[in-house]
Write an enzyme that holds these catalytic residues in place. Sequence first.
Site, PDB file in Angstrom:
ATOM      1  N   GLU A 181       0.814  -1.220   0.000  1.00  0.00           N
ATOM      2  CA  GLU A 181       0.000   0.000   0.000  1.00  0.00           C
ATOM      3  C   GLU A 181       0.847   1.270   0.000  1.00  0.00           C
ATOM      4  O   GLU A 181       0.766   2.080   0.911  1.00  0.00           O
ATOM      5  CB  GLU A 181      -0.970  -0.035   1.196  1.00  0.00           C
ATOM      6  CG  GLU A 181      -1.957  -1.175   1.052  1.00  0.00           C
ATOM      7  CD  GLU A 181      -3.057  -1.207   2.120  1.00  0.00           C
ATOM      8  OE1 GLU A 181      -2.714  -1.171   3.301  1.00  0.00           O
ATOM      9  OE2 GLU A 181      -4.236  -1.276   1.754  1.00  0.00           O
TER      10      GLU A 181
ATOM     11  N   GLU B  35      -4.646  -9.696   0.072  1.00  0.00           N
ATOM     12  CA  GLU B  35      -5.409  -9.640   1.323  1.00  0.00           C
ATOM     13  C   GLU B  35      -6.868  -9.873   0.951  1.00  0.00           C
ATOM     14  O   GLU B  35      -7.370  -9.263   0.016  1.00  0.00           O
ATOM     15  CB  GLU B  35      -5.269  -8.268   2.010  1.00  0.00           C
ATOM     16  CG  GLU B  35      -3.845  -7.979   2.465  1.00  0.00           C
ATOM     17  CD  GLU B  35      -3.662  -6.571   3.036  1.00  0.00           C
ATOM     18  OE1 GLU B  35      -4.658  -5.936   3.421  1.00  0.00           O
ATOM     19  OE2 GLU B  35      -2.508  -6.117   3.087  1.00  0.00           O
TER      20      GLU B  35
END
Lengths: 304, 615
Positions: free
Chosen positions: B454, B522
Amino acid sequence: MEIVFGDLSLGVLKGDTRYIFAYNLGGVESISRNGFEFLYRCPSPAFWRATTDNDRGNGFSKRSCLWMGADLFYNVENFSVTADGTLLRWDDLIAPMNNSLIDSPLRRASKVSVRFLLSTCTQPQAEITVTYTLEEDREGLLVDYLYSGTEGLPELPVCGMKFILPFRLDSFEWDGLSGETYPDRLYGAQEGHWVQESVPVCPYAVAQDYGMHMGTHRLEIKVSGQSLVLCQEDEPFSFSLLPNSAQELEMAWHPADLPLYRRTYLTVAAALRGVGGIDSWGSDVSDCCHIDPAQDHHMSFRII
Amino acid sequence: MPSDLSFLSDLSCYQVNRRKAHSDHIHYRSRQEAEAGSSSFFLSLDGQWDFIYSARPEDRETDFEREDFHSDRIVEITVPGHIQTQGFDRIQYINTMYPWEGREMLRPPMVPADNPVGQYITTFDLPDEMDGERIIIRFDGVEKAFYLYLNGSFVGYSEDSFTPSEFEITDLVRKNGNRLCVEVYKHSKASWVEDQDFFRFSGIFRPVCIYSLPRAHVDDFWARTDLLRDEGGTFSLSLELSYSDPDFKGVLEYSLGKLVKGEIPLDSSVTSHHSETVTIPYVKQYHFKAPNLYDFSITVRDSRKRVVEYIPYRIGFRHIEVENEMVMYNYHRLMICGVNRHEWSPERGRAITLDEMRRDIAIIKGAKINSVRTCHYPDRVEWYSMCDEAGLYVMAETNMESHGSWQKDGRIEPSWNVPGDDEAWLGMMLDRCRSNFELLKNHTSIIFWSLGNESYCGSVIRAMNEYYKSVDGTRLVHYEGVFHRPDMKDSVSDVESRMYASPQAVRDYLEKEWKKPFLLCEYMHCMGNSLGGFKEYDDLFDSYLGYVGGYIWDYIDQALYRTDPATGERYLAYGGDFGEKRSDYEFSCNGIVDAERREKPAMQEVRAVYGNRLW
């Protein structure tokens, strides 16, 4: 059976078990056996599950928060008794009309049903009909629950009944699915006979709904050498046995913040909402796993 | 010499005098010593150290490295361990926002003024065996930046909290009475790229040791293997060596089980070696169901054939590649049934023990999981060997996350994203990749290098991708953040990686866009009572060849023991319980086990879904 036509209640002694149905409270206020009382208060409709992290994340609790109030408060709209085929309405059951029942053969009825019409404290209102039936040649108390579908209400977190048991249970065991199950988390569950040695403690960091068991055929709650049994009537039922109410769980930041375990909260559900899992900040649960308030939701089970 | 605080914000200064990263092998004085599991080349410095805590840099002692330093501020601290879990500073959990949110207005690479400093002091004597040998000091993890002094002199500086930092101290060390001083800062410019969703700690939180190098030493090796289509395998060995004795003569022997044997004559001019690639007709493959590893060893002998050092390792054969937009593992389609794992202890935070790691392996294998992503930093180095032995495929992530620099409460706003396209960050970020790769390259369990988490995407991250591709053709490179830069997808990440995409979004990609294998780095956010609908993802395996699977978010709740002042009882506290602001409160509790490693109810579903898919 021995039927007591009280001024505000119907009492039934069947075998070693005494039942008292409270007209003003809208349900069975007492089930006692050998002097042991199984109920702390009259059972009431269950409409709230403590917000799960996913419920909070996807805004479900905000959309459906009226059900939290509906879970706490409800109206008794009407009641009636049918004894050996004779229908007795509200007026028939309270003074002065019940005076005539003192000599009635119905006091020895072999089958008696008590029906309560309840309504939610919501706008619009939804109606719930709970019918309790005792028959001389059938074991236990049959409970029939019907939530009548109502347009204009938000989706339900849960739809069923809750019983507050006035004790800390010793253990419980059930025939049905293993582990904690919800409609979207059933795949891993195994059919079998399962024993839990104590009331389950909330396993999540933030107190929230937990401990649901779907697909149950029989549940036995053990305390002080006594046992209370719930049996499937038509379809398997769903239950949870928790040390706290949905509202207590709702308000606790941590399981450690919860009030001491004093009583046991038994929820029996006619419909369950899934827990979801895609994410915890927006995704709703799958289409399959919502509770539509416009649909009827029905269940029946026997308390022995 | 007081520490030069300009290092903290100088992007070109991410290490001073740090040794080159190298493979994580342990060298022993003999094979017997290796079998006993304790190397006399090593001396642990873990234990109780002297400590001075300062809330701000200006409050620190500026001469604490001096040998005549005395202070009544000195208290004790346990190494390894975080500063914050031992009663200093304040414990804070925060997700994407930078920890100084609402307190200081900063832009990269500025460093907050609220920057707690820990000054550590310990003493040690050299064991007799090490006398006269080259001496190295190693810190396995220090969060987030530190200056090192020995016997009054500056040794070096390092960052990159989750990667070992080593310094040679041969010229400064004494036989007895060494005084080691470490000045640890909670923040440096690296804080901008260590914005992981976790508790924000600082301190020496992983083990510290010194070790010595014999006259001739293998500094680094890479035992490269490959599995061939016909059950055969290949092997080659690259070595780097160094010598303290310029007249050293001897031999290096290596062997891989009974498959390969080799000998290399040594003298001090032989500082590197690259063997020919050997083909072996039949090998046992390495697979999560049968993690076959072969004993590999290197023995360095002197001219009289005495063992100078002995290095054991465990190596397997496997092959991973992208073929027809599928990920192929040993020539079969790879299905990842994985979990993201943070290192966590409810008592010690990320300063976890080997026992906790072993329990993690047992729980993860018991849940029928076949892969772990080391979110979002390199783990304690022992973890990778445990995964090798257990048969857990590893996505080895680089220490990088800059979430708060480009996403604000879910909104994408990369106006000051780091590292972005800013070349000033390039050296530091490539250094992190190099450290990760060089340290871990021999671990058979690692099948993906991950650039980090991220951090949006720009030319620096593209260069990180290029780095891994340039050094290692035997593994794939993963990065999810390029999802936000579709124009860069051709040059970053071997897989289309996303997080928390719905089953429908996965179907849409694989039906309409399928250009790369699709991986969910994820998915299934297991926060509280969750994991509903898990089976819907599993069903994708049956419909789409390009679906590689995913990593559940995540393995363990990050919650810490705290005593309830009302009852005196210990409970599992989360963000906000320590009085810190800002915080993201309970958002760190998303595990399939709670912080005490007790299975959550959803484990039943994990075990069934993954178990039926894989086993």
